[in-house]
Enzyme design. Structure first.
Site, PDB file in Angstrom:
ATOM      1  N   HIS A  66       0.769  -1.017   0.057  1.00  0.00           N
ATOM      2  CA  HIS A  66       0.118  -0.050  -0.040  1.00  0.00           C
ATOM      3  C   HIS A  66       0.937   1.409   0.090  1.00  0.00           C
ATOM      4  O   HIS A  66       2.011   1.295   0.619  1.00  0.00           O
ATOM      5  CB  HIS A  66      -1.069  -0.070   1.052  1.00  0.00           C
ATOM      6  CG  HIS A  66      -0.509   0.197   2.700  1.00  0.00           C
ATOM      7  ND1 HIS A  66      -0.284   1.387   3.041  1.00  0.00           N
ATOM      8  CD2 HIS A  66      -0.037  -0.600   3.620  1.00  0.00           C
ATOM      9  CE1 HIS A  66       0.323   1.302   4.163  1.00  0.00           C
ATOM     10  NE2 HIS A  66       0.403   0.048   4.633  1.00  0.00           N
ATOM     11  N   GLU A 208      -5.141   1.543   2.516  1.00  0.00           N
ATOM     12  CA  GLU A 208      -4.971   0.738   3.554  1.00  0.00           C
ATOM     13  C   GLU A 208      -5.231   0.941   4.989  1.00  0.00           C
ATOM     14  O   GLU A 208      -5.727   0.272   5.783  1.00  0.00           O
ATOM     15  CB  GLU A 208      -3.535   0.058   3.203  1.00  0.00           C
ATOM     16  CG  GLU A 208      -3.512  -1.272   3.928  1.00  0.00           C
ATOM     17  CD  GLU A 208      -2.872  -0.939   5.450  1.00  0.00           C
ATOM     18  OE1 GLU A 208      -3.109  -2.191   6.043  1.00  0.00           O
ATOM     19  OE2 GLU A 208      -2.489  -0.099   5.883  1.00  0.00           O
ATOM     20  N   GLU A 209      -4.689   2.305   5.204  1.00  0.00           N
ATOM     21  CA  GLU A 209      -4.702   2.895   6.446  1.00  0.00           C
ATOM     22  C   GLU A 209      -6.088   3.219   7.250  1.00  0.00           C
ATOM     23  O   GLU A 209      -6.300   3.352   8.288  1.00  0.00           O
ATOM     24  CB  GLU A 209      -4.014   4.131   6.705  1.00  0.00           C
ATOM     25  CG  GLU A 209      -2.382   3.923   6.449  1.00  0.00           C
ATOM     26  CD  GLU A 209      -1.852   2.888   7.342  1.00  0.00           C
ATOM     27  OE1 GLU A 209      -2.160   2.415   8.146  1.00  0.00           O
ATOM     28  OE2 GLU A 209      -0.515   2.633   7.202  1.00  0.00           O
ATOM     29  N   HIS A 315       3.843   4.425  12.515  1.00  0.00           N
ATOM     30  CA  HIS A 315       2.817   5.321  12.543  1.00  0.00           C
ATOM     31  C   HIS A 315       3.496   6.681  13.344  1.00  0.00           C
ATOM     32  O   HIS A 315       2.797   7.447  14.183  1.00  0.00           O
ATOM     33  CB  HIS A 315       1.679   4.890  13.273  1.00  0.00           C
ATOM     34  CG  HIS A 315       0.853   4.254  12.217  1.00  0.00           C
ATOM     35  ND1 HIS A 315      -0.670   3.603  12.444  1.00  0.00           N
ATOM     36  CD2 HIS A 315       1.138   3.491  11.274  1.00  0.00           C
ATOM     37  CE1 HIS A 315      -0.976   3.170  11.284  1.00  0.00           C
ATOM     38  NE2 HIS A 315      -0.292   2.958  10.579  1.00  0.00           N
TER      39      HIS A 315
END
Length: 351
Positions: A66, A208-209, A315
Site C-alpha cells: 500500500h 489501506e490505513e 505510525h
C-alpha cells in the site's frame, strides 16, 4: 538497477495521505512503467500494473504493497484562523503537540500544532493526551486569509526530513508502507529479467490505513490465483516485547496466520533457506491487519502470503528501516514468482 535506499527516500518525500494519494500514485506509475506491459490507475486511485501475462496452465500472481500514509484532514476553520482536524488512519495523538505540519491546500501551507505553554497548563492538563477534536493548527493568519488558502478536506502531514543513521539505517516518514512499495518495485525489476511463464501483476494500493479499501476493490480487478502482500511490522526496540517483534537487518518477516495460506508461508521459508536469504517468522493469531486479509477473499478468492519489513516507531514521523531488509524482501518475493513460473499449474512444492 533500482537502489532500494534511494527509492525509499524518493517515495517517502512524496505526499499521499489516505484518500488523497494522487501525487504518490503518479510517481509510482512512472516508476513501474519500465517493468510493465501496462499500468493504469483504478477508480479508487490504486496503481495496477501487468508485468507479464500467464502462459497456458500457469497461475497469475499479484504483488501488493500500500502506498497511502497516515495523516490528518482539515474539518473546520475557526473565527481566529485556526484549523480543526481529524485523523486519516492511526495517528498517535501523543506526538502531535508542537509539531510542524504542512497543509496540502491550493499550495503547501506551513503551520504548527498549537500547544499550551507549560507555564499556562495545570498539572492535570500536562498528564492528558488531547483528543483529536481539541487540537488546532496555527497557520499564522486570519480566518479570511486561511479560507483563501485552505478548505475543509485538505490533508495535513507532519513535517519530517529523512536522513541516514548508523549501520546504513534510514529514518523516513511513510516508510509504512513505502518500504513495501520499494520492495515490490525492486521485485518487479528482477521478475522482468527472469521472464517467468506465470502471470504477474503489481498492485500499489490506496486507503489501506482506512480499512484496506484499495485492496478490497483492486482484488476483484486483478483476478489473481495467488496474492502476496508486502507490509511492515514491528522491529525490536529496548522497550518492546521481544516475542512480538522482528529485528532490523535480519531479513523479511514471513507471516504465518489463520488467514494466510500455509503452503505459501512454507514455500517462503523453504526458498529463504535454499537461497540463504535471511528471514524471520511472524506468527499472528487471527487476521494479519494487512491487505492480505482483503485480497484473499476478493473475487473468487486467492491463496495468500505475507512478507513484512521490520520497522521501528510505526505510525510516527521517524519510522526507521534497514534497506537491506527491503532488498532481501524483494529477492524472496521475486524468487517465489520465478519458481512458480517454472511449474505447471503452480504446483511448486504443493503451493
Amino acid at each position: 538497477m533500482i537502489d532500494v535506499t534511494q527509492t525509499l527516500l524518493t517515495l517517502s518525500a512524496c505526499t499521499g495521505v489516505a484518500g488523497a494519494e494522487q501525487p504518490v500514485a503518479q510517481l509510482v506509475s512512472g516508476m513501474l512503467a519500465p517493468c510493465a506491459q501496462s499500468v493504469f490507475i483504478d477508480p479508487l486511485g490504486s496503481v495496477l500494473a501487468t508485468l507479464c501475462e500467464p502462459q497456458s496452465g500457469y497461475p497469475t500472481i499479484l504483488l501488493d504493497a500500500h502506498m497511502d500514509e497516515i495523516g490528518m484532514i482539515v474539518t473546520y476553520i475557526d473565527d481566529n484562523g485556526f484549523l480543526k482536524v481529524g485523523s486519516c488512519g492511526g495517528v498517535d495523538r501523543r506526538l502531535l503537540l508542537a509539531q510542524r505540519v504542512t497543509v496540502h491546500g491550493k499550495e503547501p501551507v506551513f503551520g504548527v500544532v498549537a500547544a499550551h505553554s507549560p507555564h499556562l497548563s495545570t498539572g492535570e492538563e500536562r498528564k492528558k493526551v488531547p483528543e483529536m477534536d481539541d487540537l488546532l493548527i496555527d497557520i499564522g493568519c486570519s480566518r479570511e486569509r486561511a479560507m483563501e488558502l485552505v478548505r475543509p478536506g485538505d490533508r495535513v502531514t507532519i513535517e519530517s526530513q529523512a536522513f541516514s543513521m548508523q549501520n546504513g539505517r534510514v529514518c523516513a516518514k511513510a516508510s509504512d508502507d513505502r518500504a513495501g512499495v520499494a520492495a515490490v518495485l525492486r521485485a518487479a525489476e528482477l521478475i522482468k529479467e527472469a521472464a517467468p511463464a506465470c502471470g504477474v501483476k503489481a498492485l500499489l494500493s490506496v486507503q489501506e490505513e482506512t480499512g484496506e479499501r484499495g485492496a478490497k476493490a483492486a482484488g476483484f480487478t486483478a483476478d489473481c490465483d495467488i496474492a502476496l502482500a508486502v507490509d511492515v511490522s514491528f522491529a525490536l526496540t529496548s522497550d518492546a516485547p521481544e516475542h512480538k517483534c522482528g529485528k532490523l537487518g535480519e531479513g523479511p518477516m514471513i507471516g504465518i496466520a489463520p488467514t494466510l495460506t500455509k503452503s505459501i508461508s512454507d514455500e517462503f521459508i523453504r526458498l529463504a533457506k535454499e537461497l540463504k536469504i535471511p528471514y524471520q517468522i511472524e506468527v499472528m493469531a487471527g487476521e494479519t491487519s494487512t491487505n492480505a486479509d482483503a485480497l484473499g477473499v476478493a473475487g473468487k478468492g486467492a491463496k495468500t502470503g505475507l512478507l513484512s519489513i521490520p520497522l521501528r516507531y510505526m505510525h510516527t514521523p521517524v519510522e526507521v528501516t534497514q534497506p537491506q531488509d527491503i532488498e532481501h524482501t524483494a529477492r524472496l518475493l521475486a524468487e517465489f514468482v520465478i519458481r512458480m513460473g517454472k511449474q505447471k499449474e503452480g504446483c511448486t512444492h504443493a503451493v
